[in-house]
Write an enzyme that holds these catalytic residues in place. Structure first.
Site: not given
Length: 564
Positions: A25, A27, A58, A126, A246, A295, A356, A391
């Site tokens: 990914g 990272a 994503a 967001e 999520h 969230r 999520h 997060r």
């Protein structure tokens, strides 16, 4: 070191490198590119194909203070609020100050973000953000674009890549320092079956563990392999109880399992409303940001409303967008909804929370170093202290970028010498793990969904712990049977064995935290208790395989061992 390893055949092949990065990914690939650029012989190991990680799923984007009038300080403030008192402020400050330039370097690498008519990066909002600071690509295909750019860069750099490979365990030298990993390659190729990559620096960028729950936005490869490997190697994990659900995942039915389609928070960022069956907007008055609250708050509000109305989902209403906006801004989500018989242009979209993101993970310092010398962790598998108890939306891709660069810099600076593994990872090493039968996977997921999902209690968690321990004891008893019916070593059994381990540790931490904070919601302990619980829970696995939970004395993380 615990001496605990997965039961597996002895490695039949081995290659040598300076660094092995596990995961492909944002990272993992960023770390690999930076290490290679520093002249380090780097190998990338990935569980599926190079572009099959969580990054490409994503939708929303990547958060950074790139817009006019926005500052890292404002991004810091929003992140700390979302983290509910448990963020490491130094880690967050590192993220938000180094983030904008990291995004610009990503653009230099080849990633193309959506732009305005004037050519500036188009930014959206967001949940939890007070400003427009989310850069996106292809409308709602940001992860796919970032993945594409990084994969192309890795291939252009001619890095050694081992695809379709499940990492098994950490190899260590006689001093207990990292010496590489054992892994199993699925399918034919240059390397096949169980082998080893011998390297003095190992970077785990294996993503999340959403597959411990029945319904998740995570791809099927997200089975907690990195966290499980680290635990067996003696590393500490932290904040594992904080699993972010999520709020708006496309509801496909109460019995639907596996990866579920995500309906990005950016849809709410552009003005969609959460409503119940009568069309009432229930987030008004719940939080100053209404549908754009953090969230955990939105997920809790949806769950409460579902309980009050005796329903299994709520609705996201964006009919006022019109067809053109849906097609241009959210083409991926539009296609996913229509594939399931729902047209968001003409009807509200049924949504419900689903697992999520793991806010916790393998505990690291600001250089990505874990408590095992030579072992690094980056991205969702890591716990840097950035996310705290919840997060902030779109901070995950940024965290992967920023800390990947820091890890590469640390490895390039220290350049540890290659050493020989102290022992071959043969037949599970000196303390093999009893493998779990593949058919147990569904049982684990249902136990976790019932007992450790969005809404938890002492009773639900105790039941979950008891059922998980029964599965663990059953496997151990089979191993001790003189005529055992053991699960055969293989990808399915290794994955399920990892799922069971991370589930047991998650539940142990969730039982310990007797409060509600961030995305850890205890219905029997509904209040946040800063006096007693503004602390981190650090967990390791004892040699007898039991999770040992330690509560820190303050909200600060203890330092990782200085033996690197």
């Amino acid at each position: 070191m615990t001496g605990i390893r997965l039961t597996a055949p002895a490695p039949g092949w081995a290659i040598d490198a300076d660094v092995v990065v596990v995961g492909s990914g944002v990272a993992g690939l960023t770390t690999a590119l930076r290490c290679a650029a520093a002249g380090l012989d780097t190998v990338v190991v990935t569980k599926a194909r190079l572009d099959d990680g969580s990054t490409r799923w994503a939708q929303g984007g990547i958060a950074a203070a790139l817009g006019e009038g926005d500052t890292p300080e404002q991004h810091l403030a929003d992140t700390l609020v979302a983290g509910a008192g448990l963020c490491d402020e130094e880690a967050v400050r590192t993220l938000v100050t180094e983030g904008p330039d990291a995004v610009r370097r990503l653009i230099t690498t080849g990633a193309h973000f959506d732009t305005t008519d004037s050519g500036d990066i188009a930014l959206t909002r967001e949940g939890g953000h007070h400003r427009r600071r989310i850069a996106h690509a292809g409308g709602d295909a940001t992860g796919a674009e970032i993945s594409r750019a990084l994969v192309e860069a890795v291939r252009a750099a001619a890095l050694r890549i081992i695809e379709n490979a499940l990492v098994l365990d950490l190899l260590t030298d006689a001093e207990g320092r990292t010496a590489g990993v054992s892994l199993h390659v699925m399918g034919e190729g240059q390397h096949d079956g169980v082998g080893a990559v011998r390297a003095p620096s190992v970077v785990l960028a294996t993503g999340g563990m959403g597959q411990v729950f029945s319904a998740t936005t995570n791809p099927s490869v997200s089975t907690g392999d990195g966290v499980a490997l680290a635990l067996r190697a003696g590393a500490e994990v932290s904040d594992l109880e904080f699993v972010q659900f999520h709020p708006t995942v496309l509801f496909l039915g109460a019995d639907s399992e596996g990866q579920q389609p995500l309906v990005s928070e950016a849809v709410r960022g552009e003005g969609a409303h959460l409503v119940d069956a009568s069309g009432t907007r229930f987030m008004l008055g719940q939080h100053e940001l209404a549908e754009l609250a953090p969230r955990d708050i939105v997920a809790k509000a949806i769950t409460r409303r579902m309980h009050e109305h005796g329903t299994e989902h709520m609705y996201l209403d964006a009919r006022h967008f019109g067809a053109a906006m849906w097609e241009q801004r959210f083409p991926t989500i539009l296609a996913a909804c229509r594939a399931h018989g729902i047209d968001p242009v003409t009807e509200p979209v049924p949504v419900a929370p689903a697992a999520h993101y793991a806010s916790g993970g393998i505990r690291t310092d600001l250089r990505g170093r874990t408590t095992v010398p030579g072992l690094y962790a980056c991205g969702e598998v890591a716990c840097t202290g950035v996310h705290g108890a919840n997060r902030l939306a779109s901070n995950s891709l940024l965290e992967g970028l920023v800390f990947a660069e820091r890890i590469a810099a640390d490895i390039a600076e220290t350049r540890p010498p290659r050493t020989e593994p102290a022992e071959a990872a043969s037949e599970g090493g000196d303390d093999p793990v009893a493998l779990i039968a593949p058919e147990t996977r569904t049982a684990i997921q249902r136990v976790m969904t019932r007992g450790a999902g969005v809404l938890r209690s002492a009773a639900s968690l105790a039941t979950a712990a008891e059922e998980l321990e029964a599965l663990h004891r059953s496997a151990a008893a089979d191993a001790d049977d003189p005529d055992p019916k053991l699960a055969v070593p293989g990808v399915d059994t290794w994955e399920v064995t990892n799922l069971l381990l991370v589930s047991r540790v998650l539940v142990a931490a969730a039982r310990e935290r007797e409060e509600t904070r961030g995305c850890h919601w205890r219905e029997d302990r509904p209040d946040r208790d800063d006096e007693h619980w503004r602390r981190h829970l650090v967990v390791r696995i004892a040699p007898d395989r039991t999770p040992v939970v330690h509560r820190t004395e303050t909200a600060a993380f203890p330092p990782v061992r200085p033996a690197h």
